[in-house]
Motif scaffolding. Structure first.
Motif, PDB file in Angstrom:
ATOM      1  N   ILE A  55       0.882  -1.171   0.000  1.00 30.14           N
ATOM      2  CA  ILE A  55       0.000   0.000   0.000  1.00 30.14           C
ATOM      3  C   ILE A  55       0.916   1.217   0.000  1.00 30.14           C
ATOM      4  CG2 ILE A  55      -1.699   1.339   1.292  1.00 30.14           C
ATOM      5  CD1 ILE A  55      -2.772  -1.327   2.384  1.00 30.14           C
ATOM      6  N   VAL A  56       0.762   2.053  -1.014  1.00 32.11           N
ATOM      7  CA  VAL A  56       1.702   3.176  -1.155  1.00 32.11           C
ATOM      8  C   VAL A  56       1.088   4.521  -0.798  1.00 32.11           C
ATOM      9  CG1 VAL A  56       3.304   2.161  -2.804  1.00 32.11           C
ATOM     10  CG2 VAL A  56       1.172   3.161  -3.639  1.00 32.11           C
ATOM     11  N   GLY A  57      -0.224   4.601  -0.906  1.00 31.84           N
ATOM     12  CA  GLY A  57      -0.827   5.906  -0.676  1.00 31.84           C
ATOM     13  C   GLY A  57      -2.295   5.831  -0.327  1.00 31.84           C
ATOM     14  N   LEU A  58      -2.840   7.007  -0.024  1.00 30.21           N
ATOM     15  CA  LEU A  58      -4.245   7.154   0.326  1.00 30.21           C
ATOM     16  C   LEU A  58      -4.746   8.433  -0.314  1.00 30.21           C
ATOM     17  CD1 LEU A  58      -3.817   6.672   4.191  1.00 30.21           C
ATOM     18  CD2 LEU A  58      -4.697   4.942   2.606  1.00 30.21           C
ATOM     19  N   GLU A  59      -5.875   8.354  -1.037  1.00 29.81           N
ATOM     20  CA  GLU A  59      -6.453   9.603  -1.542  1.00 29.81           C
ATOM     21  C   GLU A  59      -7.503  10.098  -0.563  1.00 29.81           C
ATOM     22  OE1 GLU A  59      -8.222   9.673  -5.487  1.00 29.81           O
ATOM     23  OE2 GLU A  59      -8.703  11.816  -5.280  1.00 29.81           O
TER      24      GLU A  59
END
Ligand code: C2E
Ligand code: MG
Ligand code: MG
Ligand code: MG
Length: 283
Positions: A55-59
């Motif tokens: 998991i690299v990011g969150l919007e």
């Protein structure tokens, strides 16, 4: 008789236009109250690297849940933009997204990147740079953990001011992405002048990427273009495993969509991150 008919249809037309306007005004007023009562909430949608399963990011996606039901940001963000409410609302979103990023970094997710949608009206505002830098300082979050999503729409205003501002934001260490890539009307030449890190391939090209040859050709061309420019690619609106597999074969690094996760409220986000730290199943 003819005149009377014309006249009455004119009245009907202006009545329905008036209704639309007063509905908009009422909703704008309701939004103003909701903002001051803090009735809005931030959800976060996980982004997955499909090449390594991380998991690299969150919007960050805003939600407005009223006692009468859910009002979509697609409906109220345009009203916030028209009325100027997007300026205080955008600052509230930025500070709270940064707070969440800081919390997660302190929990050990030190490479997580929290993306924030930026409206063109925010980007044009004279205090935008100070607001962003102020939010980073206030929340003590490293700039590299925050990504600003802009659309091709911001480029339409003033090209040289836009380039200067993007370079200033990049110099701070922020990540920059182009949202809804492929749907704008601007020329591609901005890609070589802008210090952009990532292209977010618009979901309209993804929904049928497994069945429609034209969509597949467009996505494949965007992936190649981005890669040749040294950019990261993320596909939005990935709803099926088949989409994921095609994108992975094309060399697209990241995905976001209902297949992996819907946007989550904070309480569910933390459990989701714990349960999915290492998603080798998708790699
Ligand atoms: P966007 O930035 O392109 O956000 C992606 C939209 O796609 C989100 O809709 C998200 O919930 C939805 N989505 C994600 N995965 C899937 C999927 O697999 N299938 C489908 N059908 N949809 C998916 P949402 O949250 O309704 O937001 C709509 C738009 O409203 C956003 O488009 C963005 O332009 C705007 N918006 C949302 N939150 C903010 C915000 O905090 N600030 C600003 N300025 N705009 C925002
Ligand atoms: Mg976005
Ligand atoms: Mg988008
Ligand atoms: Mg959008």
């Amino acid at each position: 008789q003819a005149i009377a008919t014309e006249h009455s249809s004119l009245i009907i037309y202006s009545q329905s236009l008036g209704e639309t306007i007063s509905k908009e005004l009422a909703l704008t007023e309701q939004l103003r109250v909701a903002i001051s009562n803090k009735e809005l909430e931030l959800y976060f949608q996980p982004q997955l690297n499909i090449q390594n399963g991380q998991i690299v990011g969150l919007e960050t996606l805003i939600r407005w849940i009223t006692p009468d039901g859910f009002i979509s940001p697609a409906e109220f963000i345009p009203l916030a933009e028209k009325s100027g409410l997007i300026i205080p609302l955008g600052e509230w979103i930025t500070i709270n997204a940064c707070k969440q990023a800081k919390y997660l970094i302190d929990q050990g997710y030190k490479d997580i990147v929290v993306a924030i949608n930026i409206s063109p009206q925010q980007f044009q505002h004279p205090n935008f740079y100070d607001m962003i830098v102020g939010a980073l300082a206030f929340t003590q979050v490293p700039a590299k953990n925050i990504e600003l999503e802009i659309t091709e729409g911001v480029i339409m205003y003033n090209e040289s001011d836009t380039i200067d501002l993007l370079h200033k934001l990049k110099a701070v260490g922020l990540m920059l992405s182009i949202d809804d890539f492929g749907t704008g009307y601007s020329s591609l030449s901005y890609l070589k002048q802008f210090p952009i890190d990532k292209l977010k391939i618009d979901q309209s090209f993804i929904f049928n990427v497994n069945t429609n040859e034209a969509d597949k050709a467009i996505v494949s061309a965007i992936v190649d273009l981005g890669k040749n420019l040294g950019l990261t690619l993320i596909a939005e609106g990935v709803e099926e495993l088949e989409h994921l597999n095609i994108l992975k074969d094309m060399g697209c690094q990241e995905i976001q969509g209902y297949y992996f996760s819907r946007p989550l409220p904070v309480a569910k986000l933390h459990t989701f991150l714990q349960d999915n730290q290492d998603h080798k199943a998708f790699a």
